[in-house]
Design an enzyme around this catalytic site. Structure first.
Site, PDB file in Angstrom:
ATOM      1  N   SER A 453       0.871  -1.175   0.000  1.00 21.90           N
ATOM      2  CA  SER A 453       0.000   0.000   0.000  1.00 21.90           C
ATOM      3  C   SER A 453       0.908   1.224   0.000  1.00 21.90           C
ATOM      4  CB  SER A 453      -0.862   0.029   1.261  1.00 21.90           C
ATOM      5  OG  SER A 453      -1.613  -1.155   1.324  1.00 21.90           O
ATOM      6  N   CYS A 647      -7.051  -0.785   7.449  1.00 18.00           N
ATOM      7  CA  CYS A 647      -5.963  -1.344   6.652  1.00 18.00           C
ATOM      8  C   CYS A 647      -5.067  -2.226   7.518  1.00 18.00           C
ATOM      9  CB  CYS A 647      -5.128  -0.224   6.026  1.00 18.00           C
ATOM     10  SG  CYS A 647      -3.765  -0.875   5.053  1.00 18.00           S
ATOM     11  N   ASP A 692      -8.505  -2.138   3.109  1.00 23.52           N
ATOM     12  CA  ASP A 692      -7.319  -2.468   2.321  1.00 23.52           C
ATOM     13  C   ASP A 692      -6.565  -3.458   3.194  1.00 23.52           C
ATOM     14  OD1 ASP A 692      -5.194  -2.408   0.530  1.00 23.52           O
ATOM     15  OD2 ASP A 692      -4.326  -0.586   1.362  1.00 23.52           O
ATOM     16  N   TRP A 694      -4.823  -7.543   3.995  1.00 18.45           N
ATOM     17  CA  TRP A 694      -4.125  -8.653   3.365  1.00 18.45           C
ATOM     18  C   TRP A 694      -3.796  -9.737   4.367  1.00 18.45           C
ATOM     19  CZ3 TRP A 694      -2.071  -3.631   3.657  1.00 18.45           C
ATOM     20  CH2 TRP A 694      -1.055  -3.440   4.605  1.00 18.45           C
TER      21      TRP A 694
HETATM   22  P1  FAD Z   1       6.628 -14.352   1.315  1.00 18.82           P
HETATM   23  O1  FAD Z   1       7.882 -14.992   0.853  1.00 18.82           O
HETATM   24  O2  FAD Z   1       5.617 -14.043   0.334  1.00 18.82           O
HETATM   25  O3  FAD Z   1       6.092 -15.025   2.559  1.00 18.82           O
HETATM   26  C1  FAD Z   1       4.899 -14.556   3.147  1.00 18.82           C
HETATM   27  C2  FAD Z   1       4.354 -15.551   4.126  1.00 18.82           C
HETATM   28  O4  FAD Z   1       4.035 -16.774   3.471  1.00 18.82           O
HETATM   29  C3  FAD Z   1       5.317 -15.965   5.223  1.00 18.82           C
HETATM   30  O5  FAD Z   1       5.310 -15.034   6.248  1.00 18.82           O
HETATM   31  C4  FAD Z   1       4.724 -17.285   5.630  1.00 18.82           C
HETATM   32  O6  FAD Z   1       3.621 -17.085   6.461  1.00 18.82           O
HETATM   33  C5  FAD Z   1       4.254 -17.852   4.327  1.00 18.82           C
HETATM   34  N1  FAD Z   1       5.295 -18.727   3.766  1.00 18.82           N
HETATM   35  C6  FAD Z   1       6.322 -18.390   2.965  1.00 18.82           C
HETATM   36  N2  FAD Z   1       7.069 -19.471   2.684  1.00 18.82           N
HETATM   37  C7  FAD Z   1       6.497 -20.500   3.313  1.00 18.82           C
HETATM   38  C8  FAD Z   1       6.794 -21.890   3.410  1.00 18.82           C
HETATM   39  N3  FAD Z   1       7.844 -22.435   2.800  1.00 18.82           N
HETATM   40  N4  FAD Z   1       5.969 -22.656   4.146  1.00 18.82           N
HETATM   41  C9  FAD Z   1       4.911 -22.138   4.770  1.00 18.82           C
HETATM   42  N5  FAD Z   1       4.583 -20.835   4.730  1.00 18.82           N
HETATM   43  C10 FAD Z   1       5.360 -20.032   4.005  1.00 18.82           C
HETATM   44  N6  FAD Z   1       2.966  -5.565   3.564  1.00 18.82           N
HETATM   45  C11 FAD Z   1       3.597  -4.561   4.194  1.00 18.82           C
HETATM   46  O7  FAD Z   1       4.534  -4.800   4.952  1.00 18.82           O
HETATM   47  N7  FAD Z   1       3.217  -3.252   3.989  1.00 18.82           N
HETATM   48  C12 FAD Z   1       2.194  -2.910   3.178  1.00 18.82           C
HETATM   49  O8  FAD Z   1       1.902  -1.725   3.011  1.00 18.82           O
HETATM   50  C13 FAD Z   1       1.505  -3.972   2.492  1.00 18.82           C
HETATM   51  N8  FAD Z   1       0.468  -3.701   1.669  1.00 18.82           N
HETATM   52  C14 FAD Z   1      -0.182  -4.712   1.046  1.00 18.82           C
HETATM   53  C15 FAD Z   1      -1.252  -4.415   0.197  1.00 18.82           C
HETATM   54  C16 FAD Z   1      -1.908  -5.420  -0.462  1.00 18.82           C
HETATM   55  C17 FAD Z   1      -3.054  -5.094  -1.370  1.00 18.82           C
HETATM   56  C18 FAD Z   1      -1.492  -6.765  -0.277  1.00 18.82           C
HETATM   57  C19 FAD Z   1      -2.184  -7.888  -0.984  1.00 18.82           C
HETATM   58  C20 FAD Z   1      -0.450  -7.068   0.564  1.00 18.82           C
HETATM   59  C21 FAD Z   1       0.229  -6.051   1.228  1.00 18.82           C
HETATM   60  N9  FAD Z   1       1.309  -6.336   2.061  1.00 18.82           N
HETATM   61  C22 FAD Z   1       1.939  -5.312   2.708  1.00 18.82           C
HETATM   62  C23 FAD Z   1       1.849  -7.709   2.187  1.00 18.82           C
HETATM   63  C24 FAD Z   1       2.964  -7.911   1.129  1.00 18.82           C
HETATM   64  O9  FAD Z   1       2.387  -7.927  -0.158  1.00 18.82           O
HETATM   65  C25 FAD Z   1       3.717  -9.232   1.284  1.00 18.82           C
HETATM   66  O10 FAD Z   1       2.801 -10.286   1.371  1.00 18.82           O
HETATM   67  C26 FAD Z   1       4.614  -9.268   2.490  1.00 18.82           C
HETATM   68  O11 FAD Z   1       5.535  -8.206   2.459  1.00 18.82           O
HETATM   69  C27 FAD Z   1       5.408 -10.577   2.512  1.00 18.82           C
HETATM   70  O12 FAD Z   1       6.111 -10.730   1.309  1.00 18.82           O
HETATM   71  P2  FAD Z   1       7.450 -11.545   1.226  1.00 18.82           P
HETATM   72  O13 FAD Z   1       7.729 -11.843  -0.202  1.00 18.82           O
HETATM   73  O14 FAD Z   1       8.528 -10.903   2.018  1.00 18.82           O
HETATM   74  O15 FAD Z   1       7.079 -12.901   1.970  1.00 18.82           O
END
Ligand code: FAD
Length: 694
Positions: A453, A647, A692, A694
């Protein structure tokens, strides 16, 4: 004068229009618009590939199409799994289709010896995924039109046989509404569904098991209805992988992680969107937590000169790169270490198979930039790798993991293992070099951009997008495993690079930070912007109430930054109330100093109400603070028609806030709790209440 191509196209369009007019067909429930028919066929011809699914199926001799509406790749993955099973176990001639790639007005001529499967994820507030918007609107419009009489008596989809599975999250109000509504509409229009309309629940963490449990009875019913015979499934690759000894990895035509041709040729070109990211400079980055063991990043992403625009409340998508340790793990376990930079050409063995990344490429680049290798391993995928185990013992273990739900949960899911970790665990001595690389491409999602966001105001900084991202590090209880979020740790590494921070990641993560051929050098990150409906009222004098604990505060920083600028410019700004929560004011209080600055600009119209959950014995959350301010909240919503925004965390917080608001309305307006909830629902549908989450 000679006829040129344009003339021919115009003539063809007119002719098609005339034919359609005189044949007076119907689009399912409504009379056909001849110009729409002509337009869509001209469009398909221009693009060089058909948008007519029936034509495509005939051309490629298919009798089953598996459509998907997917946002994060899971629905797409399930669609390809169903397609494969249909073909390998039941001899169906299957193809997978992105809903965005086809038109739907001819589904009423879908032959009854063919099958359409719909795998549909629900996104956000009961919305279709981006690639399914047109399909969804079309189906719903047809349904409404037919229900209203629409001009035809006969049900238009009587020949259509379909199967449906939905992916949803029960913590959202409109749980699985996409599959529910599409299923209802198709059935009402005369189509017959085979099996139940399945529903997977991400909220309960049972998506994979829901899918597995749904599909077996569906296959049984389908084989009965379509007279299919099950046979022993033998793996048939979807892609051919050719190792190109004739090409060096440094050759100009080899993709080393570039997302498309423009990027490969070094001339990235707009428009930038979900198929084409902009490699944006990171103008500034900093840490906003004050504790050592957790991180939250504030970043300023420069979009000047890119033609990208945003509005306050929109989302930015970040295209991640996998961590080096995970890329190495996968390469090593597959026995590809010697060949990691070997050039490969990947081709679909069937004309309907789409290669999910550009080729020729290398094993390293495909795994690093295009495959979601860190995600949770799926039981079905583990089972499908069993035949390729290095020996009988490991094969037996893989088969057991694949067949025994509880055993799998104990050994794999509860440990959060990714697929390479599973292979390592089952056999750490031998390499899994019998696994065809095609099956890895088929079984692992395409890596997905993550959304954030936007935490700045487009009025204040139109060329710079702020993000506020909490870095994900999960220590799996009772396990050595530490799951590191793919994107947020990549962003953390970028921040560390920008600051020349010499501290390596404590868990050994490294990233190819300068990107393919050093194209991201100087601290760049690939991004695109996604527009959202989460918006400030157009009249700044309207009050707003914002609930944004943790990183949920992100868009509200943008909202408040905007209102502060409006106040400074002499505009009248209404009550601006932010409910913010975190653990401790001394640890993770985001933008603690900035709020003071906005307070100066906004004066008494800005109120910050905080809830620090770990500063006293009893935990305190934003919803309690909301309750404590019931009278004020109700007055701003009822009398002054203010907007209410939530949010952040979808699973607990957003629902709790919604419940508390229902209670507040009920108490303050002297109505029943049911009535209070109904009023909140009405506020949602009129956009007075926006989420908003997630
Ligand atoms: P990922 O690698 O995608 O992992 C996320 C989660 O998936 C992990 O914490 C765990 O729970 C699970 N996971 C991953 N790997 C495994 C595995 N091997 N086994 C089991 N479980 C697993 N985030 C913010 O910090 N700020 C924002 O403003 C924000 N805004 C958003 C707005 C929208 C519309 C949406 C959809 C999401 C938003 N998010 C926000 C969340 C963000 O998009 C990400 O999902 C978040 O940062 C995690 O991404 P990542 O790639 O670091 O983690």
């Amino acid at each position: 004068a000679q006829l040129d191509t344009l003339d021919l196209i115009v003539l063809a369009v007119l002719l098609a229009g005339t034919v359609a007019y005189f044949t007076k067909g119907t689009y399912w429930g409504i009379p056909k618009d001849p110009y729409a028919v002509a337009y869509s066929s001209a469009n398909g011809a221009k693009a060089g590939k058909t948008r007519n699914i029936l034509e495509k199926m005939d051309e490629s001799e298919k009798n089953c199409v598996v459509f998907y509406g997917s946002q994060t790749g899971t629905a797409e993955d399930y669609a390809s799994r169903l397609s494969k099973e249909g073909s390998q176990r039941f001899g169906l001639k299957t193809m997978v289709a992105d809903l965005e790639d086809y038109d739907y007005e001819n589904l009423d001529t879908f032959p009854n010896d063919k099958l359409a499967v719909f795998v549909l994820a629900t996104y956000g507030e009961g919305e279709p995924t981006d690639n399914a918007v047109d399909f969804y609107e079309f189906v719903i419009k047809e349904d409404v039109s037919f229900s209203n009489g629409g001009g035809v008596d006969e049900k238009p989809l009587q020949n259509l046989k379909f199967v449906a599975f939905g992916l949803g999250n029960n913590t959202y109000e409109h749980y699985n509404s996409m599959v529910r509504r599409v299923n209802d509409a198709l059935v009402k229009l005369g189509a017959s569904r085979i099996g139940t309309a399945g529903e997977g629940d991400d909220g309960a963490g049972t998506m994979e098991e829901d899918f597995l449990a749904w599909k077996e009875p569906m296959w049984t019913e389908l084989s009965e209805k379509m007279g299919l015979e099950e046979r022993e499934a033998v793996y048939e690759p979807v892609f051919s992988i050719t190792e190109r000894d004739d090409l060096d990895a440094n050759a100009d035509e080899v993709y080393l992680g570039e997302p498309n041709k423009h990027h490969l040729e070094g001339s990235q070109k707009g428009p930038y969107n979900s198929h084409n990211p902009y490699i944006a400079p990171i103008a500034e980055s900093r840490e906003v937590f004050t504790v050592k063991d957790r991180n939250c990043l504030h970043m300023e992403i420069d979009i000047k000169g890119s033609n990208l625009t945003y509005q306050t409340g929109d989302h930015i998508a970040v295209w991640p790169t996998n961590a080096g340790v995970e890329v190495d793990r996968m390469i090593n376990v597959l026995g590809l270490s010697e060949k990691r930079h070997c050039v490969i050409s990947v081709k679909g063995l069937d004309p309907t198979a789409k290669v999910p990344f550009p080729t020729p490429t290398t094993y390293d680049a495909a795994i690093r930039y295009h495959m979601e290798i860190c995600g949770a391993a799926s039981r079905q995928f583990v089972s499908s790798l069993a035949p390729f185990a290095p020996n009988e013992q490991t094969k037996a273990e893989m088969t057991r993991l694949g067949n025994d739900k509880d055993y799998f949960s104990d050994k794999v899911s509860s440990q959060y293992l990714n697929i390479a970790q599973v292979l390592e665990k089952v056999d750490s001595v031998n390499k899994w070099s019998n696994i065809p690389f095609s099956i890895m491409i088929e079984g692992i999602h395409k890596i997905q951009p993550r959304y954030y966001s936007i935490s700045s105001s487009s009025l204040v900084q139109k060329d710079k997008i702020s993000i506020t991202a909490v870095v994900e590090t999960i220590r799996v209880p009772g396990s050595e495993n530490i799951v590191k979020g793919v994107t947020t740790n990549y962003l953390l590494a970028l921040k560390q690079k920008q600051h020349g921070d010499p501290n390596p990641d404590p868990h050994g993560l490294t990233y190819a930070i300068t990107g393919p051929r050093n194209k991201y050098n100087g601290c760049h990150v690939p991004v695109h912007v996604r527009h959202s409906n989460f918006k400030l009222p157009s009249d700044p004098s309207k009050p707003i109430i914002m609930i944004g604990p943790g990183s949920g505060v992100a868009p509200f920083r943008g909202f408040i930054q905007e209102r502060a600028a409006q106040a400074e410019a002499g505009e009248k700004v209404g009550q601006t109330i932010l409910f913010y929560g975190c653990r401790k004011s001394s640890e993770d209080f985001l933008y603690k100093e900035e709020w003071e600055h906005y307070k100066q600009a906004l004066g008494s119209s800005f109120t910050l109400i905080t809830a620090f959950s770990r500063e006293q014995r009893e935990k305190v959350y934003v919803q309690q603070r909301l309750q404590e301010n019931a009278a004020l909240v109700n007055q701003l919503l009822e009398k002054e028609k203010g907007n209410f925004y939530v949010c952040g965390d979808a699973s607990n917080m957003a629902r709790a806030v919604s419940d508390v608001l229902g209670k507040i309305v009920s108490e303050q307006r002297g109505v029943s709790i049911e009535k209070g909830e109904e009023i909140v629902k009405m506020m949602r549908s009129s956009n007075q209440y926006q989420e908003d989450v997630w």
